[in-house]
Design an enzyme around this catalytic site. Sequence first.
Site, PDB file in Angstrom:
ATOM      1  CE  LYS A 206      -3.975   4.804  -0.217  1.00  0.00           C
ATOM      2  NZ  LYS A 206      -3.644   5.487  -1.491  1.00  0.00           N
TER       3      LYS A 206
ATOM      4  CB  SER B  87      -6.980   5.783  -3.216  1.00  0.00           C
ATOM      5  OG  SER B  87      -5.564   5.787  -3.235  1.00  0.00           O
TER       6      SER B  87
ATOM      7  CB  SER C 189      -4.056   8.436  -4.366  1.00  0.00           C
ATOM      8  OG  SER C 189      -4.889   7.760  -5.279  1.00  0.00           O
TER       9      SER C 189
END
Length: 450
Positions: free
Chosen positions: A71, A145, A169
Amino acid sequence: MTDFPLTLAQYREAYASGALTPAQAVREVYRRIAAHDDPAVFLALRPEAEVAAEAADLPRGPLHGIPVAVKDNIDVAGLPTTCACPDYARLATQDAAVVARLRQAGALIIGKTNLDQFATGLVGMRSPYGVPRNTLDPALVPGGSSSGSAVAVAAGLVPLALGTDTAGSGRVPAGLNNIVGLKPTLGALSTRGVVPACRTLDCVSVFALTAADAFVGFSALAGFDAADPFSRPVPVGRPGPHPRRIGVPDAASRRFAGDALSEAAFDAALADLEALGATLVPVDLTPFFTAAALLYDGPWVAERWEAIRGFITASPEALHPVTRAITERATAFSAADAFAGRYRLAELRRATEPVWQGIDALCVPTFPRPQTVAALAADPIGPNAELGTYTNFVNLLDLCALSVPSRPRADGRPAGLTLIAPAGRDAALIALGDALHRAGGTPMGATGAP
């Protein structure tokens, strides 16, 4: 390659038999990424030749030759860290602690994935770099997210990916894409080199196609980091017999926003639990939901401001409008409010402690119902908040969690489950999560493979 591996076990078997080499795996992974035709998944890829060269001399660790996506709020040396904000972008000069552990374990770092800007959101739609497509239904949000990491795994591009999790997330996008999301105990994985959202609540999460694979990734990355003030020694443990006394929301704690299909899917999953030998114990989740409200309606939103204070003060216009609106709410809270919030959370932690004396784990829906892209376009805040119904309290109450695919709704849309336990019991959730995934018959992500 028609028989290209998907899971870590399949990779290990292919390498051991000589059917595949890490260099060949790199070539196929990059081919799949190009063929996937979704430019919003990866924000940066390492040069294929560079990764292939590394593949020739990898450590023989637990992740030997395993391609991994990271990420883009986690530093990877030589790649930009953008947090999905172009004006924030900077070139990382060294790896985050978890990325260094990936390399030590023999993993192949492929690239950086898209996210809700500054890890603020559960929808995956708050990025100027586009919205990764939900792998099951393009009408649905991908979840955030950690949107890009979840999609990369669900699409079979990589078998393992790192996300982060503060409010869900690492669980919501897993549930929306039929994959596994492990949200570890706070402090078990170092967050050094991770751009924080709420530093006291953040953790690095692991996405995989199976619960067993997620645990292998967790085990390889876990360990105390004295250079991270929020790291703590957490025993990794080993998966054993699955817990038997399972708490479930009582009648008053069921929240599906009136969606009968999602509620029916949850009931079918509870039947699977009972078939697996579990005793279901109704639990009043009121204090859990009260704790969850502190995350965005209380002073913890000020942590998001503090994480990027210098940047948002100097360049507020650089932020996504929704991210900015949420973060700027922090200015309404005082230092006294922050202490009052800490006191209230301590009370709620004490109020929830007796629950764990009567159960071994808690099983809840990962989200009340899937949300559509159209719904978020009409209301960027409400549907996002709803997605966090069963996730927002977990980090605040210092719990670990495992999101697993479960029986889909009658219309085929996803309806995941999340298993929750007190800190340090991550391993205890794996066997039950695996059994529920199998019982539901849900394929691994969007691969179609059982």
